[in-house]
Design an enzyme around this catalytic site. Structure first.
Site, mmCIF file in Angstrom:
data_model
loop_
_atom_site.group_PDB
_atom_site.id
_atom_site.type_symbol
_atom_site.label_atom_id
_atom_site.label_comp_id
_atom_site.label_asym_id
_atom_site.label_seq_id
_atom_site.Cartn_x
_atom_site.Cartn_y
_atom_site.Cartn_z
ATOM 1 N N CYS A 84 14.092 13.669 -77.056
ATOM 2 C CA CYS A 84 14.539 15.069 -77.045
ATOM 3 C C CYS A 84 14.793 15.505 -78.486
ATOM 4 O O CYS A 84 15.519 14.826 -79.219
ATOM 5 C CB CYS A 84 15.812 15.204 -76.221
ATOM 6 S SG CYS A 84 16.645 16.796 -76.422
ATOM 7 N N HIS A 112 10.398 29.801 -61.316
ATOM 8 C CA HIS A 112 10.115 28.392 -61.026
ATOM 9 C C HIS A 112 9.901 27.569 -62.291
ATOM 10 O O HIS A 112 9.302 26.499 -62.248
ATOM 11 C CB HIS A 112 8.896 28.274 -60.097
ATOM 12 C CG HIS A 112 9.172 28.764 -58.705
ATOM 13 N ND1 HIS A 112 8.171 29.096 -57.815
ATOM 14 C CD2 HIS A 112 10.342 28.995 -58.051
ATOM 15 C CE1 HIS A 112 8.720 29.499 -56.670
ATOM 16 N NE2 HIS A 112 10.027 29.450 -56.789
#
Ligand SMILES: [Zn+2]
Length: 230
Positions: A133, A106
């Site tokens: 980023c 997950h």
């Protein structure tokens, strides 16, 4: 017995003080799952979702592995056979205890995922201010956590490991959330021995060859002793 696949869930981290959306009064209770843990919720109100995950990311860094995490790390270190620890948890307590053979189906709170370039970057700080980023500079980071309605990671690798296992052990999971809830049936179909360690009987208990009930911090070290001693 050479090949062990372990599934861990919220129950193993609960004893380190990490709450889950199923706990009454837990953090999630103040927010609807649809609002903070779905792609639609993120599209609707990204500030709410980023702030929510910033809080979760900060909180888990204050928590410590417990004896169950430490026992699995010991198993990882001392077990010469194959081992895969598949965790549904998005904290890093298995790793901080010292385990290496861990798969986060997950995702993890401690990665940022850039939806512009697909890069994943280790991340400990907040995302609410839309940091760039590190790979491409786009301000398109989101938590690298699998939300409801998204596909869990590395399912092919998990299915392969289950098919090749001699023993499947489920630790601290409710047996309610698919696809992980189906792992025991998949293992049984391949004649894999199955063991459940859980605080209480789970929805999936009837599928296991053996179920032991109690706190993970007690059951897991006992079981690891049996495996390494036997
Ligand atoms: Zn990027």
């Amino acid at each position: 017995m050479r090949n062990i696949v372990i599934l861990t869930g919220a129950g193993i981290s609960a004893e380190s003080g990490i709450d889950t959306f199923r706990d009454a009064g837990g953090l999630w209770e103040q927010h609807r799952v649809e609002d903070v843990a779905t792609p639609e919720g993120f599209a609707r109100d990204p500030d709410l979702v980023l702030r929510f995950y910033d809080m979760r990311r900060e909180a888990i860094q204050t928590k410590q592995p417990n004896p169950a995490h430490e026992a699995l790390a010991r198993l990882d270190r001392d077990w010469d056979g194959e081992l895969l620890i598949v965790t549904q948890n998005v904290d890093d307590l298995h790793e901080r205890a010292g385990a290496g053979r861990v798969l986060h189906m997950h995702g993890t709170h401690l990665n940022a995922w850039c939806t512009a370039c697909d890069a994943r970057t280790p991340w400990k700080g907040p995302m609410i201010d839309r940091p760039a980023c590190p790979e491409c500079g786009a301000r398109s980071l989101r938590p690298d956590v699998v939300w409801f309605g998204e596909m869990p990671y590395e399912m092919d690798r998990i299915h392969t490991a289950l098919r090749q296992a001699d023993l499947f052990v489920s630790i601290g999971t409710s047996g309610a959330v698919y696809p992980a809830a189906g792992f025991v049936q998949e293992a049984r179909a391949m004649r894999v021995r199955t063991l459940e360690l859980n605080l209480e009987a789970s929805q999936g208990s009837r599928w296991f060859h053996e179920t032991r009930q109690g706190p993970a911090s007690q059951l897991v070290p006992q079981w690891v002793d049996e495996v390494l001693g036997g």
